[in-house]
Design an enzyme around this catalytic site. Structure first.
Site, PDB file in Angstrom:
ATOM      1  N   ARG A   1       0.190   4.438  -0.043  1.00  0.00           N
ATOM      2  CA  ARG A   1      -0.437   5.807  -0.254  1.00  0.00           C
ATOM      3  C   ARG A   1       0.010   6.583   1.117  1.00  0.00           C
ATOM      4  O   ARG A   1       0.269   6.184   1.735  1.00  0.00           O
ATOM      5  CB  ARG A   1      -2.128   5.411   0.190  1.00  0.00           C
TER       6      ARG A   1
ATOM      7  N   ASP B   1       0.867  -1.451   0.052  1.00  0.00           N
ATOM      8  CA  ASP B   1      -0.034   0.096   0.087  1.00  0.00           C
ATOM      9  C   ASP B   1       0.828   1.432  -0.527  1.00  0.00           C
ATOM     10  O   ASP B   1       2.101   1.510   0.992  1.00  0.00           O
ATOM     11  CB  ASP B   1      -1.331  -0.239   1.626  1.00  0.00           C
TER      12      ASP B   1
END
Length: 215
Positions: free
Chosen positions: A142, A140
Protein backbone atom coordinates in the site's frame (compact mmCIF):
# COMPACT_ATOMS: atom_id res chain seq x y z
CA UNK A 1 9.99 -9.67 14.41
CA UNK A 2 9.98 -8.51 10.81
CA UNK A 3 9.40 -4.80 10.28
CA UNK A 4 8.22 -3.09 7.13
CA UNK A 5 10.58 -0.60 5.53
CA UNK A 6 8.18 1.40 3.38
CA UNK A 7 9.31 3.00 0.17
CA UNK A 8 8.23 6.57 0.83
CA UNK A 9 7.45 8.42 -2.41
CA UNK A 10 8.36 12.01 -3.14
CA UNK A 11 5.93 14.72 -2.13
CA UNK A 12 2.94 14.33 -4.45
CA UNK A 13 1.58 16.87 -6.90
CA UNK A 14 -1.68 18.60 -6.07
CA UNK A 15 -5.01 16.86 -6.59
CA UNK A 16 -8.36 18.63 -6.74
CA UNK A 17 -11.87 17.83 -5.64
CA UNK A 18 -13.82 16.56 -8.64
CA UNK A 19 -17.34 16.44 -7.19
CA UNK A 20 -19.24 16.30 -3.90
CA UNK A 21 -22.49 14.55 -3.09
CA UNK A 22 -24.59 14.01 0.01
CA UNK A 23 -24.45 10.40 1.19
CA UNK A 24 -26.83 9.15 3.89
CA UNK A 25 -25.46 5.96 5.45
CA UNK A 26 -27.00 3.14 7.48
CA UNK A 27 -24.60 1.76 10.07
CA UNK A 28 -24.44 -1.77 11.41
CA UNK A 29 -26.30 -0.70 14.56
CA UNK A 30 -29.25 0.34 12.31
CA UNK A 31 -28.67 4.04 13.00
CA UNK A 32 -28.18 6.54 10.18
CA UNK A 33 -25.37 8.99 9.53
CA UNK A 34 -25.08 11.87 7.11
CA UNK A 35 -21.87 12.26 5.15
CA UNK A 36 -20.55 14.27 2.24
CA UNK A 37 -18.70 12.18 -0.34
CA UNK A 38 -15.80 13.60 -2.37
CA UNK A 39 -14.25 12.32 -5.58
CA UNK A 40 -10.95 13.66 -6.91
CA UNK A 41 -8.95 14.50 -10.02
CA UNK A 42 -5.20 14.16 -10.28
CA UNK A 43 -4.58 11.32 -7.83
CA UNK A 44 -1.14 9.83 -8.31
CA UNK A 45 -2.23 6.21 -8.81
CA UNK A 46 -5.25 7.00 -11.01
CA UNK A 47 -7.61 4.99 -8.81
CA UNK A 48 -11.13 5.97 -7.77
CA UNK A 49 -10.57 6.64 -4.07
CA UNK A 50 -13.26 8.53 -2.18
CA UNK A 51 -13.43 10.57 1.02
CA UNK A 52 -16.39 10.92 3.36
CA UNK A 53 -16.75 13.95 5.62
CA UNK A 54 -18.84 13.72 8.77
CA UNK A 55 -20.05 16.73 10.71
CA UNK A 56 -17.91 19.86 10.86
CA UNK A 57 -14.32 18.69 11.36
CA UNK A 58 -12.09 20.83 13.57
CA UNK A 59 -8.61 22.16 12.93
CA UNK A 60 -7.10 18.72 13.65
CA UNK A 61 -9.78 16.32 12.43
CA UNK A 62 -10.02 12.63 13.17
CA UNK A 63 -9.15 10.68 10.01
CA UNK A 64 -9.47 7.00 9.17
CA UNK A 65 -7.58 5.62 6.17
CA UNK A 66 -9.45 2.44 5.30
CA UNK A 67 -8.13 0.15 2.59
CA UNK A 68 -10.83 -1.58 0.59
CA UNK A 69 -11.64 -5.14 1.69
CA UNK A 70 -14.47 -6.62 -0.33
CA UNK A 71 -14.53 -9.84 1.68
CA UNK A 72 -14.62 -8.09 5.06
CA UNK A 73 -16.41 -4.82 4.33
CA UNK A 74 -19.17 -6.27 2.13
CA UNK A 75 -19.44 -9.98 2.88
CA UNK A 76 -18.53 -9.88 6.59
CA UNK A 77 -15.55 -12.22 6.33
CA UNK A 78 -14.24 -13.30 9.72
CA UNK A 79 -10.73 -13.97 8.38
CA UNK A 80 -9.75 -10.33 9.03
CA UNK A 81 -10.84 -7.38 11.16
CA UNK A 82 -11.52 -4.96 8.29
CA UNK A 83 -15.30 -4.94 8.39
CA UNK A 84 -15.55 -4.24 12.12
CA UNK A 85 -12.86 -1.56 11.84
CA UNK A 86 -14.82 0.17 9.08
CA UNK A 87 -18.04 0.13 11.07
CA UNK A 88 -16.28 1.35 14.19
CA UNK A 89 -14.78 4.24 12.23
CA UNK A 90 -18.18 5.19 10.82
CA UNK A 91 -19.75 5.20 14.29
CA UNK A 92 -16.94 7.30 15.78
CA UNK A 93 -16.92 9.76 12.88
CA UNK A 94 -20.70 10.11 13.07
CA UNK A 95 -20.31 11.09 16.73
CA UNK A 96 -17.18 13.25 16.57
CA UNK A 97 -16.89 14.41 12.97
CA UNK A 98 -13.92 13.93 10.67
CA UNK A 99 -12.99 12.10 7.50
CA UNK A 100 -12.95 8.54 6.24
CA UNK A 101 -10.74 7.94 3.20
CA UNK A 102 -11.78 4.75 1.44
CA UNK A 103 -8.75 3.60 -0.53
CA UNK A 104 -8.96 1.10 -3.37
CA UNK A 105 -6.01 -1.00 -2.18
CA UNK A 106 -7.50 -4.47 -1.81
CA UNK A 107 -5.40 -7.07 -0.04
CA UNK A 108 -2.68 -4.66 1.12
CA UNK A 109 -2.40 -3.48 -2.45
CA UNK A 110 -2.09 -6.86 -4.21
CA UNK A 111 -5.65 -7.04 -5.54
CA UNK A 112 -8.67 -9.21 -4.85
CA UNK A 113 -7.72 -12.34 -6.77
CA UNK A 114 -4.20 -12.35 -5.34
CA UNK A 115 -5.68 -11.92 -1.87
CA UNK A 116 -7.87 -14.97 -2.42
CA UNK A 117 -4.78 -16.88 -3.59
CA UNK A 118 -3.09 -15.79 -0.37
CA UNK A 119 -6.06 -17.12 1.60
CA UNK A 120 -5.52 -20.50 -0.01
CA UNK A 121 -1.87 -20.48 1.08
CA UNK A 122 -2.92 -19.47 4.59
CA UNK A 123 -5.12 -22.55 4.69
CA UNK A 124 -1.93 -24.53 4.03
CA UNK A 125 -0.16 -22.97 7.02
CA UNK A 126 1.44 -19.71 5.85
CA UNK A 127 0.72 -16.50 7.67
CA UNK A 128 -0.79 -13.60 5.75
CA UNK A 129 2.60 -12.02 5.01
CA UNK A 130 4.39 -15.25 4.07
CA UNK A 131 1.55 -15.95 1.65
CA UNK A 132 2.01 -12.55 -0.01
CA UNK A 133 5.75 -13.13 -0.36
CA UNK A 134 5.24 -16.59 -1.84
CA UNK A 135 2.99 -15.05 -4.47
CA UNK A 136 5.74 -12.61 -5.44
CA UNK A 137 4.37 -9.58 -3.60
CA UNK A 138 5.75 -7.44 -0.80
CA UNK A 139 4.66 -7.68 2.82
CA UNK A 140 2.48 -4.61 2.31
CA UNK A 141 2.29 -2.85 -1.05
CA UNK A 142 0.00 0.00 0.00
CA UNK A 143 1.08 3.52 -0.92
CA UNK A 144 -0.62 6.43 0.81
CA UNK A 145 0.41 9.12 -1.68
CA UNK A 146 -3.17 9.46 -2.92
CA UNK A 147 -4.41 9.71 0.67
CA UNK A 148 -2.07 12.65 1.32
CA UNK A 149 -3.26 14.28 -1.92
CA UNK A 150 -6.89 13.83 -0.90
CA UNK A 151 -6.34 15.40 2.51
CA UNK A 152 -4.54 18.39 1.02
CA UNK A 153 -7.30 18.85 -1.57
CA UNK A 154 -9.74 18.96 1.35
CA UNK A 155 -7.64 21.62 3.08
CA UNK A 156 -6.41 19.23 5.77
CA UNK A 157 -2.76 19.32 6.81
CA UNK A 158 -2.88 18.15 10.46
CA UNK A 159 -4.83 15.15 11.67
CA UNK A 160 -5.51 12.68 14.43
CA UNK A 161 -5.18 9.27 12.81
CA UNK A 162 -7.50 6.40 13.72
CA UNK A 163 -5.30 3.35 13.20
CA UNK A 164 -3.18 0.60 14.73
CA UNK A 165 -0.75 0.69 11.79
CA UNK A 166 2.41 2.80 12.30
CA UNK A 167 3.23 2.64 8.58
CA UNK A 168 0.25 4.87 7.82
CA UNK A 169 1.63 7.55 10.12
CA UNK A 170 5.15 7.24 8.71
CA UNK A 171 4.01 7.54 5.12
CA UNK A 172 1.62 10.44 5.73
CA UNK A 173 4.22 12.43 7.65
CA UNK A 174 6.78 11.87 4.89
CA UNK A 175 4.17 13.15 2.43
CA UNK A 176 3.61 16.40 4.31
CA UNK A 177 0.66 15.55 6.58
CA UNK A 178 1.27 16.24 10.27
CA UNK A 179 -0.08 13.43 12.44
CA UNK A 180 -0.56 14.97 15.87
CA UNK A 181 -1.75 11.73 17.45
CA UNK A 182 -2.72 8.14 16.71
CA UNK A 183 -5.92 6.75 18.19
CA UNK A 184 -6.04 2.95 18.24
CA UNK A 185 -8.96 1.07 16.80
CA UNK A 186 -10.72 -1.64 18.74
CA UNK A 187 -9.45 -5.21 18.81
CA UNK A 188 -11.88 -7.37 16.84
CA UNK A 189 -10.55 -10.85 17.43
CA UNK A 190 -12.22 -14.19 16.91
CA UNK A 191 -11.18 -17.80 16.52
CA UNK A 192 -11.05 -17.18 12.77
CA UNK A 193 -8.62 -14.25 12.74
CA UNK A 194 -6.35 -14.59 15.78
CA UNK A 195 -3.41 -15.87 13.73
CA UNK A 196 -3.94 -13.04 11.25
CA UNK A 197 -3.92 -10.41 14.01
CA UNK A 198 -0.87 -11.95 15.66
CA UNK A 199 0.98 -11.82 12.34
CA UNK A 200 0.17 -8.10 12.05
CA UNK A 201 1.68 -7.52 15.49
CA UNK A 202 4.81 -9.60 14.87
CA UNK A 203 5.48 -8.75 11.23
CA UNK A 204 4.51 -5.09 10.88
CA UNK A 205 4.28 -3.89 14.50
CA UNK A 206 0.58 -3.11 14.53
CA UNK A 207 -0.44 -1.71 17.91
CA UNK A 208 -2.93 -4.44 18.78
CA UNK A 209 -3.23 -5.69 22.35
CA UNK A 210 -4.25 -9.32 22.03
CA UNK A 211 -5.53 -11.28 24.99
CA UNK A 212 -3.08 -14.14 25.39
CA UNK A 213 -5.85 -16.19 27.03
CA UNK A 214 -7.36 -16.50 23.55
CA UNK A 215 -4.43 -18.58 22.35
Amino acid sequence: MTAVTPQIPALPPCATVRATVQLPIRLDDASEASAVSFSFDGLADGKEHVALRFGTPGAVPLVRLHSECLTGDVFGSLRCDCGPQLQEALRVLKKEGGYLLYLRQEGRGIGLYSKLDAYRLQEQGRDTYAANLELGHGLDERDYTAAAQMLKALGVSRIELLTNNPDKRAQLEALGIAVDAMRPTGVFSSVHNLAYLQAKVERTRHLIQLDQDDW
